[in-house]
Design an enzyme around this catalytic site. Structure first.
Site, short mmCIF file in Angstrom:
data_model
loop_
_atom_site.label_atom_id
_atom_site.label_comp_id
_atom_site.label_asym_id
_atom_site.label_seq_id
_atom_site.Cartn_x
_atom_site.Cartn_y
_atom_site.Cartn_z
N HIS A 65 0.62 -0.85 -0.72
CA HIS A 65 -0.23 0.06 0.22
C HIS A 65 0.45 1.48 0.12
O HIS A 65 1.83 1.50 0.18
CB HIS A 65 -0.55 -0.31 1.50
CG HIS A 65 -0.31 0.54 2.15
ND1 HIS A 65 -0.22 1.23 3.39
CD2 HIS A 65 -0.04 -0.44 3.22
CE1 HIS A 65 0.47 1.17 4.01
NE2 HIS A 65 0.66 -0.57 4.30
N ASP B 72 5.20 2.16 8.00
CA ASP B 72 4.20 2.02 7.13
C ASP B 72 4.06 2.21 6.19
O ASP B 72 3.25 3.43 6.21
CB ASP B 72 3.48 1.54 8.20
CG ASP B 72 2.15 1.20 7.86
OD1 ASP B 72 1.89 0.66 7.03
OD2 ASP B 72 1.18 1.34 8.88
N ASP C 191 3.85 -5.32 3.11
CA ASP C 191 3.59 -4.15 4.17
C ASP C 191 4.49 -4.20 5.06
O ASP C 191 4.56 -5.16 6.13
CB ASP C 191 2.51 -4.67 4.48
CG ASP C 191 1.64 -2.90 5.04
OD1 ASP C 191 2.51 -1.95 5.54
OD2 ASP C 191 0.12 -3.29 5.36
N1 BES Z 1 0.97 -2.65 8.21
C1 BES Z 1 -0.32 -2.61 8.63
C2 BES Z 1 -0.42 -4.27 9.56
C3 BES Z 1 0.07 -4.44 10.23
C4 BES Z 1 0.76 -3.71 11.27
C5 BES Z 1 0.64 -5.67 10.04
C6 BES Z 1 1.69 -4.67 12.29
C7 BES Z 1 2.06 -6.28 11.56
C8 BES Z 1 1.62 -5.67 12.58
C9 BES Z 1 -1.24 -1.71 8.02
O1 BES Z 1 -0.85 -0.75 6.75
C10 BES Z 1 -2.67 -1.56 8.96
O2 BES Z 1 -2.27 -1.11 9.54
N2 BES Z 1 -3.48 -2.32 8.71
C11 BES Z 1 -4.59 -1.81 9.83
C12 BES Z 1 -5.73 -2.60 9.09
C13 BES Z 1 -6.80 -2.20 7.87
C14 BES Z 1 -8.06 -3.17 7.45
C15 BES Z 1 -7.55 -0.99 8.77
C16 BES Z 1 -4.58 -2.76 10.94
O3 BES Z 1 -3.49 -3.75 11.93
O4 BES Z 1 -4.89 -1.54 11.70
ZN ZN Z 2 -0.99 0.52 8.90
#
Ligand code: BES
Ligand code: ZN
Length: 433
Positions: A230, A249, A311
């Site tokens: 992303h 991130d 990611d």
């Molecule tokens: N990169 C994160 C996901 C993540 C964070 C994976 C820490 C493993 C460890 C991603 O960009 C994110 O923030 N995802 C959201 C979920 C999404 C459905 C909005 C999250 O984890 O809250």
């Molecule tokens: Zn994130």
């Protein structure tokens, strides 16, 4: 009565009580309820369900075993495949089945809900039919010289460029500008390959576009291999105007992909299958860009051999190596990634669990495609500065050394899944170094 059976009884009673009130859309959070191919199959007619009426769920066999072992009965399956089964259930049971999975097993339930039996059964056969393998490892002649060209400096400079945008928020102008920059950069790096071009893909509902670079396959053009991450960032507390460098991130994932594009773009490789590199918009607000793209692919019947998600690659939270997510992913493709890392990336690997649909790979999985995801650390050892103004390159150590192995894996993934066209041989200047 045991605590467990009491809870099951409560669950079922609650389900009966709330059956009429349970809103269908509400169990989408963290639970796979995508009506797979629903849009594509709109013509299919059979007993439609009302909100109070029954739904047909498509439950993976491993989850079914857990549900049964815990004593919860869903009745007899209406049909089964090697990997999943279809059950008819009252709509109101689903939120409780989801709660039950969370409480009992500490994770999301692996079921898809469908409004008709026909759709559930179509999805069952689609689940079985969309496997992307077998995956084979036989492109060393190309991959070995190419991975030696991966450079830390290339990755670091892309992270710096992206993190310098005030934010890359999906609703902000700077989020649109960052997408435009990426489209131009990928075009410059890959534009020399025959037919390669990058474009901005608009989404309904917000201004940030996704970026898609396509390198058409010379032989199996309709079969597609996807590498993505992303491009948006977020400040979880500050809103639209707040600083969100998102260096880890996920400028890091985009930088790894960009380094792979640079190496492939300068290689003279003609892939047999089509390669796509994708920078997804609006991941941070619910995987929205990737859901649009994966749904569209399913609607069009696109053949996707494998998807890899990058990611967060640059924070060395729990030591050396690459971590493979083990939930919301394709097990065969993930096992193959382990082999690619052993042969090409020169670092150790281990698996780790997000516990929910934490990034864009889940959009592809939801739509029936084989997808995997790599991560910088165990999930427990993750970078705690993400989603704040503190997610800077400095906070990940100031360099991009940890990401180098991820970029080697990206090159290996692209070439081993797409394969080199038989027409092109490895150029001599690639083997001399
Ligand atoms: N990169 C994160 C996901 C993540 C964070 C994976 C820490 C493993 C460890 C991603 O960009 C994110 O923030 N995802 C959201 C979920 C999404 C459905 C909005 C999250 O984890 O809250
Ligand atoms: Zn994130």
């Amino acid at each position: 009565m045991t605590v467990m059976s009491m809870r099951i009884l409560t669950t079922v009673l609650l389900a009966a009580r709330f059956a009429a009130a349970a809103p269908l859309a509400d169990f989408d959070q963290g639970v796979r309820v995508t009506p797979l191919l629903e849009d594509a199959r709109r013509g299919a007619k059979s007993e439609p369900a009302s909100d109070e009426g029954p739904l047909w769920i498509n439950l993976g066999n491993s989850d079914l075993a857990l549900v049964r072992a815990a004593g919860l009965s869903l009745g007899s399956p209406l049909s089964m495949s090697g990997s999943a089964a279809v059950f008819k259930v009252p709509a109101g049971l689903l939120p409780h089945l989801s709660d039950f999975m969370h409480e009992t097993f500490g994770r999301c339930g692996g079921f898809f809900a469908h409004r008709t039996r026909v759709e559930a059964e179509l999805a069952l056969s689609a689940r079985a039919a969309t496997k992307g393998g077998p995956y084979t490892l036989d492109q060393q002649a190309w991959v070995s010289p190419l991975i030696s060209r991966v450079e830390e400096e290339g990755i670091r400079s892309t992270i710096e460029t992206l993190a310098a945008y005030h934010n890359r928020y999906y609703k902000a102008n700077s989020g649109v500008e960052a997408a435009r920059w990426l489209q131009g950069r990928w075009q410059t790096l890959a534009g020399g390959l025959p037919g390669a071009s990058s474009r901005l893909v608009k989404h309904d509902g917000w201004k940030q576009p996704s970026v898609v670079l396509t390198i058409p396959g010379a032989e199996k053009t309709e079969e597609v291999v996807i590498l993505g991450g992303h491009l948006d960032s977020i400040n979880g507390y500050g809103g639209e105007a707040a600083r969100a460098p998102g260096a880890d991130d996920n400028a890091s994932g985009i930088a790894v992909l960009t380094e792979a594009v640079r190496v492939l773009g300068a290689s003279g490789l003609r892939p047999r299958r089509t390669l796509q590199f994708i920078g997804y918009a609006a991941e941070e607000v619910g995987l929205r860009g990737s859901q649009d793209l994966a749904k569209q692919a399913a609607r069009e019947g696109m053949k996707v051999v494998g998807v890899i998600q990058y990611d967060m690659t640059n924070f060395k939270g729990s030591g050396e190596g690459i971590f493979l997510l083990n939930d919301h992913v394709d097990a065969d493709l993930t096992a193959f990634l382990g082999k690619l890392i052993e042969v090409y990336a020169g670092v150790p690997w281990a698996t780790t669990e997000c516990g929910y649909a934490c990034s864009d790979h889940a959009s592809w999985t939801r739509n029936g495609y084989p997808a995997s995801a790599v991560f910088e650390s165990t999930v427990d050892g993750r970078n705690r500065a993400i989603h704040t103004e503190r997610d800077t390159l400095a906070a990940s150590g100031g360099g991009a050394e940890h990401s180098v192995a991820f970029a080697k894996l990206a090159v290996a993934f692209a070439v081993e899944l797409a394969k080199a066209s038989s027409a092109a041989s490895v150029p001599a200047e690639l083997t001399r170094r």
